[in-house]
Design an enzyme around this catalytic site. Structure first.
Site, PDB file in Angstrom:
ATOM      1  N   ARG A  81       0.825  -1.206   0.000  1.00 40.86           N
ATOM      2  CA  ARG A  81       0.000   0.000   0.000  1.00 40.86           C
ATOM      3  C   ARG A  81       0.860   1.257   0.000  1.00 40.86           C
ATOM      4  O   ARG A  81       0.533   2.252  -0.645  1.00 40.86           O
ATOM      5  CB  ARG A  81      -0.947   0.000   1.197  1.00 40.86           C
ATOM      6  CG  ARG A  81      -1.999   1.105   1.147  1.00 40.86           C
ATOM      7  CD  ARG A  81      -3.061   0.915   2.202  1.00 40.86           C
ATOM      8  NE  ARG A  81      -2.517   1.010   3.548  1.00 40.86           N
ATOM      9  CZ  ARG A  81      -3.236   0.859   4.661  1.00 40.86           C
ATOM     10  NH1 ARG A  81      -4.524   0.572   4.566  1.00 40.86           N
ATOM     11  NH2 ARG A  81      -2.681   0.960   5.851  1.00 40.86           N
ATOM     12  N   LYS A 183      -2.766   6.392   1.078  1.00 40.90           N
ATOM     13  CA  LYS A 183      -2.537   6.894   2.437  1.00 40.90           C
ATOM     14  C   LYS A 183      -1.572   8.083   2.384  1.00 40.90           C
ATOM     15  O   LYS A 183      -0.440   8.039   2.881  1.00 40.90           O
ATOM     16  CB  LYS A 183      -2.002   5.767   3.329  1.00 40.90           C
ATOM     17  CG  LYS A 183      -2.314   5.973   4.804  1.00 40.90           C
ATOM     18  CD  LYS A 183      -2.072   4.686   5.580  1.00 40.90           C
ATOM     19  CE  LYS A 183      -2.302   4.877   7.067  1.00 40.90           C
ATOM     20  NZ  LYS A 183      -3.709   5.148   7.408  1.00 40.90           N
ATOM     21  N   GLU A 219     -16.069   6.676   3.844  1.00 38.52           N
ATOM     22  CA  GLU A 219     -15.396   6.200   5.046  1.00 38.52           C
ATOM     23  C   GLU A 219     -15.371   7.302   6.092  1.00 38.52           C
ATOM     24  O   GLU A 219     -15.840   8.425   5.844  1.00 38.52           O
ATOM     25  CB  GLU A 219     -13.986   5.712   4.742  1.00 38.52           C
ATOM     26  CG  GLU A 219     -13.011   6.768   4.257  1.00 38.52           C
ATOM     27  CD  GLU A 219     -11.585   6.205   4.169  1.00 38.52           C
ATOM     28  OE1 GLU A 219     -10.905   6.229   5.200  1.00 38.52           O
ATOM     29  OE2 GLU A 219     -11.172   5.776   3.083  1.00 38.52           O
TER      30      GLU A 219
END
Length: 340
Positions: A81, A183, A219
């Site tokens: 990620r 992220k 989210e």
């Protein structure tokens, strides 16, 4: 030598460890890096990270299992990620081998800071990479620094995971076709104002809607959202703007392959939320934070699971996943990475 730490009273906050791992990228190539004892570093006043927020990060935990091993949970997914995040920000991705070497070296060097089994505390590990060379024109930096730090932290919930009340936010977390799915540090900077406003209003978190139509659940500020239907199925919102949470992805496998639940990963509209029986926010720090109520501009959506405790389905998911993480239950192949 074991540290003299009151593990039961640790908070979730920064405490410098003895060692951190540092590597540098020049001309597109990463060096091997190594341990450092200095928690501080010099940075140029015009560094890319300061001018154009060229930075991304990860979060994972190391902990002791019941049989005394020091392990981490699916760190290969954190490495992947971070590579995806870096590529989207024009940062040379940190090779997975370097990421894993840094993790093993860092945790091993700070093994006295890994809390004992059953304490509720863990060693939180924060890898991050940022543009460290000076940039003034809008462009990627030429040099980058990868640092991996760690610190002992207490449980995210003191006294158990009590259901929280959240609100539907008026702000957008990410732009359509933007960086919501990685992220990036800038995503979290964008959420700070909305998050503080929610706290001032008495809510634990925001739930963001899709930025294009503002009709679908995306989210929370720092966690993914999951739902449970009245017949016990797991429903997971799907969108390219949602960060691919490792906890969420693991819960999907636990639900479908271990507990035999029906799992539906799809777009979820705000209009259908009142029909669900349970709701939870999921992420590394808390695993599952139960939601008792959602406030939608004064309209209260109360879940049948209530405000007293986590609902029965989420509880089963939580117990199974944490049992796997802590070595009480057998883990799927490759999920547990032991650090010697």
């Amino acid at each position: 030598m074991a540290k003299n730490i009151d593990w039961s009273n640790l908070g979730f906050e920064y405490t410098p460890a003895d060692y951190r791992y540092v590597a540098t990228c020049k001309d597109g190539k990463w060096d091997e890096g190594g341990l450092s004892e200095d928690p501080n570093f010099m940075i140029n006043e015009c560094a890319g990270v300061l001018q154009y927020a060229q930075a991304c990060f990860e979060g994972l935990k190391a902990y002791k299992t019941e049989d005394g091993r020091i392990v981490t949970f699916r760190p290969d997914l954190n490495a992947k990620r971070m590579s995806d995040s870096a590529a989207r920000l024009e940062i040379p991705p940190v090779p997975e081998e370097l990421f894993m070497k840094a993790l093993d070296t860092l945790v091993s060097a700070n093994k006295d800071l890994v809390p004992p089994y059953g304490s509720g505390a863990t060693l939180y590990v924060r890898p991050y990479v940022y543009g460290s060379s000076p940039v003034i024109g809008v462009a990627p930096a030429e040099e980058y620094t990868f640092r991996m730090i760690c610190m002992p932290v207490g449980p995210y919930f003191k006294g158990g995971a009590k259901p929280v009340v959240v609100k539907i936010s008026d702000y957008d977390r990410a732009a359509p076709h933007g960086t919501g799915g990685i992220k990036a540090a800038l995503n979290y900077a964008m959420s700070l104002y909305a998050g503080m406003k929610a706290h001032e209003e008495g809510f634990a978190e925001n739930i963001y809607l899709d930025p294009a139509t503002r009709t679908k659940i995306e989210e929370a500020g720092g966690m993914n959202v999951i739902f449970v239907t009245k017949d016990g199925s797991l429903v997971v919102p799907k969108s390219p703007s949602i960060l691919p949470s490792i906890t969420r992805r693991s819960l999907v496998v636990v639900a479908r392959d271990i507990l035999g639940m029906k799992v539906d990963e799809r777009e979820v509209t705000l209009a259908e939320v009142p029909d669900f029986a349970e709701c939870g926010l999921v992420g590394t720090a808390a695993v599952i934070c139960p939601v008792g109520k959602i406030n939608d501009h004064g309209r209260e959506i109360a879940f049948p699971s209530g405000m007293e405790k986590m609902g029965p389905v989420l509880s089963k998911l939580y117990d199974t996943l944490t049992g796997i993480q802590m070595g009480r239950l057998e883990a799927p192949e490759g999920w547990i990475h032991e650090i010697k």
